[in-house]
Design a protein around this motif. Structure first.
Motif, short mmCIF file in Angstrom:
data_model
loop_
_atom_site.label_atom_id
_atom_site.label_comp_id
_atom_site.label_asym_id
_atom_site.label_seq_id
_atom_site.Cartn_x
_atom_site.Cartn_y
_atom_site.Cartn_z
N ALA A 73 0.84 -1.19 0.00
CA ALA A 73 0.00 0.00 0.00
C ALA A 73 0.87 1.24 0.00
O ALA A 73 1.93 1.28 0.62
CB ALA A 73 -0.90 0.00 1.23
N ASP A 123 -0.47 4.23 0.91
CA ASP A 123 -0.97 5.14 1.93
C ASP A 123 -2.19 4.53 2.57
O ASP A 123 -2.84 3.64 2.02
CB ASP A 123 -1.33 6.49 1.29
CG ASP A 123 -1.33 7.63 2.28
OD1 ASP A 123 -1.06 7.38 3.47
OD2 ASP A 123 -1.61 8.76 1.87
N THR A 124 -2.53 5.00 3.76
CA THR A 124 -3.79 4.69 4.42
C THR A 124 -4.39 6.02 4.84
O THR A 124 -3.76 6.78 5.57
CB THR A 124 -3.59 3.77 5.64
OG1 THR A 124 -2.95 2.55 5.21
CG2 THR A 124 -4.94 3.42 6.27
N ARG A 126 -7.46 3.80 16.06
CA ARG A 126 -7.64 3.26 14.72
C ARG A 126 -8.12 1.81 14.84
O ARG A 126 -8.10 1.23 15.92
CB ARG A 126 -6.33 3.31 13.93
CG ARG A 126 -5.97 4.72 13.49
CD ARG A 126 -4.87 4.68 12.46
NE ARG A 126 -4.62 6.00 11.91
CZ ARG A 126 -3.83 6.22 10.88
NH1 ARG A 126 -3.23 5.23 10.29
NH2 ARG A 126 -3.65 7.45 10.42
N MET A 186 -11.27 3.94 7.14
CA MET A 186 -10.06 4.25 6.39
C MET A 186 -10.08 3.57 5.03
O MET A 186 -10.80 2.60 4.81
CB MET A 186 -8.82 3.77 7.16
CG MET A 186 -8.77 4.13 8.64
SD MET A 186 -8.37 5.85 8.93
CE MET A 186 -6.61 5.80 8.63
N GLU A 244 -7.12 1.89 2.49
CA GLU A 244 -5.72 1.55 2.23
C GLU A 244 -5.54 1.57 0.71
O GLU A 244 -6.28 0.90 -0.02
CB GLU A 244 -5.36 0.19 2.82
CG GLU A 244 -3.87 -0.06 2.84
CD GLU A 244 -3.47 -1.24 3.72
OE1 GLU A 244 -2.26 -1.52 3.79
OE2 GLU A 244 -4.36 -1.88 4.34
N GLN A 253 -11.86 -0.04 5.24
CA GLN A 253 -12.09 -0.45 6.62
C GLN A 253 -13.36 0.27 7.07
O GLN A 253 -13.32 1.41 7.51
CB GLN A 253 -10.90 -0.07 7.49
CG GLN A 253 -9.59 -0.71 7.06
CD GLN A 253 -8.38 -0.16 7.80
OE1 GLN A 253 -8.52 0.55 8.79
NE2 GLN A 253 -7.19 -0.49 7.33
#
Length: 314
Positions: A32, A34-35, A53, A70, A72, A121
């Motif tokens: 990944a 970024d998240t 988180r 979130m 990812e 998520q």
């Protein structure tokens, strides 16, 4: 002499750094980039604002709690990127997210094939965390679509080719996003289009009707004794119309957990509404067959379907 040794050491160090950068560039697209949090401000329908988180034990590859939704981000190499994107909703009976196996593994396969992938998520229905748990996951799915489209330029995406994908209960969420987009459950002052361009469903829970639904998913989302109108509203086979996005559906005929009739009835609803749809039913595989198979063994028909339907490339 000292100057020459110092200069030689510098160039050796520089060469090592360049080599390291090269190998990192080869591997970056398998991980990944970024998240990101999908809500820039207050999270709607939330009883509490928490800093924590999601809990994501590395060994189990599962997410057991989400308070701050979130995404990812998995981006393809620029040389292969076609501008298409898919938001992935892992399954888990609306109780847990099968995050690594259904989410991350699938996202990596998409990125390798030139498609940007975003693993969502999303909040799991919980009366202690949400004012109305029934709409919490749908809010997060709508916000994810909105967020990706609003950042399309940043990621090199075509806003008209942002779709959604889901597995099992995550398939119910993806199908809900694909059939309930005309009702906005989030702030959307800019009127960003919340209709996904396409929907991909893998052994999905579609219906909330007795005898067809997955009982645990229904109970976790709607509660123990939901009203008939609520059951009908979240039975996505009843919500299809001519504006429902094109769909790819796959299921195993011997699925003992989520009956394949979920996929068949959804396909029939799409067919009768003249919505382009493709249904693949494997004779064997059971529920969660992607957990036991490599992505290239079950995803190739998806890439072919996307190509055939003009969902790849600018």
């Amino acid at each position: 002499m000292l100057y020459l040794k110092t200069k030689l050491a510098f160039w050796k160090l520089f060469a090592c750094a360049q080599l390291l950068a090269f190998f990192l560039s080869l591997s970056i697209y398998s991980e990944a980039q970024d998240t990101v949090s999908i809500y820039p401000g207050k999270i709607p329908n939330s009883r509490h604002v928490q800093a924590a988180r999601p809990v994501r034990p590395a060994a189990a590859g599962m997410v057991y709690a989400v308070t701050h939704p979130m995404l990812e981000v998995f981006l393809p190499e620029k040389s292969t990127a076609g501008g298409s994107a898919v938001i992935i909703c892992p399954g888990g009976s609306y109780k847990v997210l099968t995050y690594e196996a259904e989410g991350v593994r699938t996202a990596k396969a998409f990125a390798k094939n030139g498609i940007a992938a975003f693993v969502l998520q999303y909040r799991l229905p919980d009366d202690s965390l949400m004012i109305d748990k029934k709409i919490g996951p749908l809010q997060d799915a709508q916000q994810a679509i909105k967020f990706v489209r609003e950042h399309a330029l940043q990621w090199g995406l075509d806003v008209k080719k942002v779709g959604i994908m889901g597995f099992s209960a995550g398939g119910h969420l993806a199908a809900t996003a694909a059939t309930h987009f005309q009702q906005t459950y989030i702030e959307n002052e800019g009127h960003t289009d919340l209709r996904p361009a396409f929907v991909i469903l893998v052994y999905p829970v579609i219906s909330m009707q007795e005898g067809l639904t997955h009982a645990d998913s229904r109970r976790n989302l709607l509660g123990a004794m939901p009203l008939k109108e609520t059951v009908d509203y979240f039975s996505n086979e009843l919500q299809v119309n001519a504006n429902t996005p094109p769909a790819y559906i796959t299921h195993a005929g011997d699925d003992k957990l989520v009956d394949v009739d979920n996929s068949i009835q959804f396909y029939e609803s799409l067919r009768h509404a003249n919505v382009p749809a493709e249904l693949h039913v494997f004779p064997k595989g059971g529920h969660g067959f992607v957990l036991r198979e490599r992505p290239e063994e079950w995803m190739q028909p998806i890439f072919k379907w996307m190509t055939t339907n003009g969902l790849l490339g600018h």
